[in-house]
Structures are given as structure tokens and as C-alpha cells.
Design a protein around this motif. Structure first.
Motif, PDB file in Angstrom:
ATOM      1  N   ALA A 182       0.827  -1.209   0.000  1.00 22.34           N
ATOM      2  CA  ALA A 182       0.000   0.000   0.000  1.00 22.34           C
ATOM      3  C   ALA A 182       0.860   1.257   0.000  1.00 22.34           C
ATOM      4  O   ALA A 182       2.000   1.253   0.468  1.00 22.34           O
ATOM      5  CB  ALA A 182      -0.910   0.008   1.233  1.00 22.34           C
ATOM      6  N   GLN A 183       0.272   2.325  -0.492  1.00 25.77           N
ATOM      7  CA  GLN A 183       0.909   3.629  -0.379  1.00 25.77           C
ATOM      8  C   GLN A 183       0.613   4.237   0.985  1.00 25.77           C
ATOM      9  O   GLN A 183       1.476   4.821   1.621  1.00 25.77           O
ATOM     10  CB  GLN A 183       0.421   4.556  -1.494  1.00 25.77           C
TER      11      GLN A 183
ATOM     12  N   GLU B 290      -3.625   4.052   5.904  1.00 27.39           N
ATOM     13  CA  GLU B 290      -5.086   4.011   5.977  1.00 27.39           C
ATOM     14  C   GLU B 290      -5.640   2.892   5.095  1.00 27.39           C
ATOM     15  O   GLU B 290      -6.536   2.145   5.497  1.00 27.39           O
ATOM     16  CB  GLU B 290      -5.680   5.358   5.542  1.00 27.39           C
ATOM     17  N   HIS B 291      -5.096   2.772   3.886  1.00 30.23           N
ATOM     18  CA  HIS B 291      -5.537   1.737   2.945  1.00 30.23           C
ATOM     19  C   HIS B 291      -5.192   0.352   3.485  1.00 30.23           C
ATOM     20  O   HIS B 291      -6.027  -0.559   3.466  1.00 30.23           O
ATOM     21  CB  HIS B 291      -4.873   1.972   1.580  1.00 30.23           C
TER      22      HIS B 291
ATOM     23  N   GLU C 255      -7.485  -0.702   6.406  1.00 31.23           N
ATOM     24  CA  GLU C 255      -8.807  -1.145   5.935  1.00 31.23           C
ATOM     25  C   GLU C 255      -8.749  -2.568   5.397  1.00 31.23           C
ATOM     26  O   GLU C 255      -9.629  -3.390   5.669  1.00 31.23           O
ATOM     27  CB  GLU C 255      -9.351  -0.207   4.854  1.00 31.23           C
ATOM     28  N   LYS C 256      -7.722  -2.874   4.623  1.00 31.78           N
ATOM     29  CA  LYS C 256      -7.570  -4.224   4.058  1.00 31.78           C
ATOM     30  C   LYS C 256      -7.395  -5.259   5.167  1.00 31.78           C
ATOM     31  O   LYS C 256      -8.000  -6.331   5.123  1.00 31.78           O
ATOM     32  CB  LYS C 256      -6.368  -4.280   3.109  1.00 31.78           C
TER      33      LYS C 256
END
Length: 136
Positions: free
Chosen positions: A74-75, A78-79, A82-83
């Protein structure tokens, strides 16, 4: 430690090396992540039976979270958070997940920076949707 009315299975300080970040130099290296996870679940069956097969397997949680962090690349934290939360709610018998992911080397003046999220299992009527490992 936890302020909850539910039983909690937790992992504190899971260390994972992963590609994370938005800058080109971050995409070319791995960085350490420190992950804390609290899975709200009912541990009464495992407590009564003393059988690991009735317990939420925290070794499997650690393995799955580590694998996912390395695969996602991920960059943003936050992403990634969530994953990870979505996978835990789908694959494990829990109704609430709180997790934090920190990058301890991102800011030299800080011990770490990161995010913390809380997510809930989907509910149909008054029952959580059956997750893998549920008896429902």
C-alpha cells in the motif's frame, strides 16, 4: 488495557517488513511496521473446553496479517489498515476489530506515526454475519 464489554484476543507489537509509502524511494525498499490488533470475540467455548480448536488462532492471525501487509504494498497506512480489518472480520470469528499500524522509522523525531481504526462485522437483523470459524 482494553475498554470493552466483550472478550478480546489480542496481538501487540507484530513486526512486519513491507513496502509502504508514497515516495519513489519508499516503493524501492521495505520498512518496518508495528501492528497491534484487538479481536472482540466470544472465548467461552475455548475457556470451557481448553481445546485450541475452539479458540481464535492468534498464530494464524499473525501469519495472515503479515502476508497481507507484504502482498498489498500500500501507499497509505489508511488503505492497509482497511484491508487488514476487512480480512480479519471475514476470516475470523470476531465481531469487532481494532487495530493500529505504526511506521516506527518514518519520522526521526517520533517513536512512530500511524493510524488506528475500529471496524465491525456486518449485522443482519440482530446477528453478526457468519465469519469463517463461526458455528452459524
Amino acid at each position: 488495557m482494553f475498554h470493552t464489554e466483550s472478550d478480546v484476543v489480542f496481538v501487540k507489537g507484530l513486526k512486519v517488513e513491507a513496502v509502504i509509502g508514497v515516495y519513489a524511494w519508499e516503493r524501492a525498499i521495505t520498512q518496518p511496521l508495528l501492528i497491534d490488533i484487538a479481536l472482540e470475540t466470544d472465548i467461552s467455548r475455548a475457556a470451557a473446553s481448553d481445546d485450541v480448536n475452539d479458540a481464535l488462532n492468534y498464530k494464524a492471525v499473525c501469519d495472515d496479517v503479515s502476508r497481507l501487509c507484504q502482498e498489498v504494498q500500500a501507499q497509505l497506512l489508511e488503505h492497509l489498515a482497511e484491508k487488514v480489518a476487512a480480512m480479519l472480520l471475514t476470516d475470523y470469528a470476531c465481531h469487532k476489530v481494532t487495530l493500529s499500524i505504526a511506521k516506527p522509522t518514518a519520522i526521526t523525531q517520533a517513536d512512530g506515526v500511524g493510524v488506528q481504526i475500529t471496524r465491525y462485522a456486518k449485522v443482519i437483523g440482530d446477528k453478526p454475519v457468519a465469519n469463517k470459524g463461526d458455528d452459524a
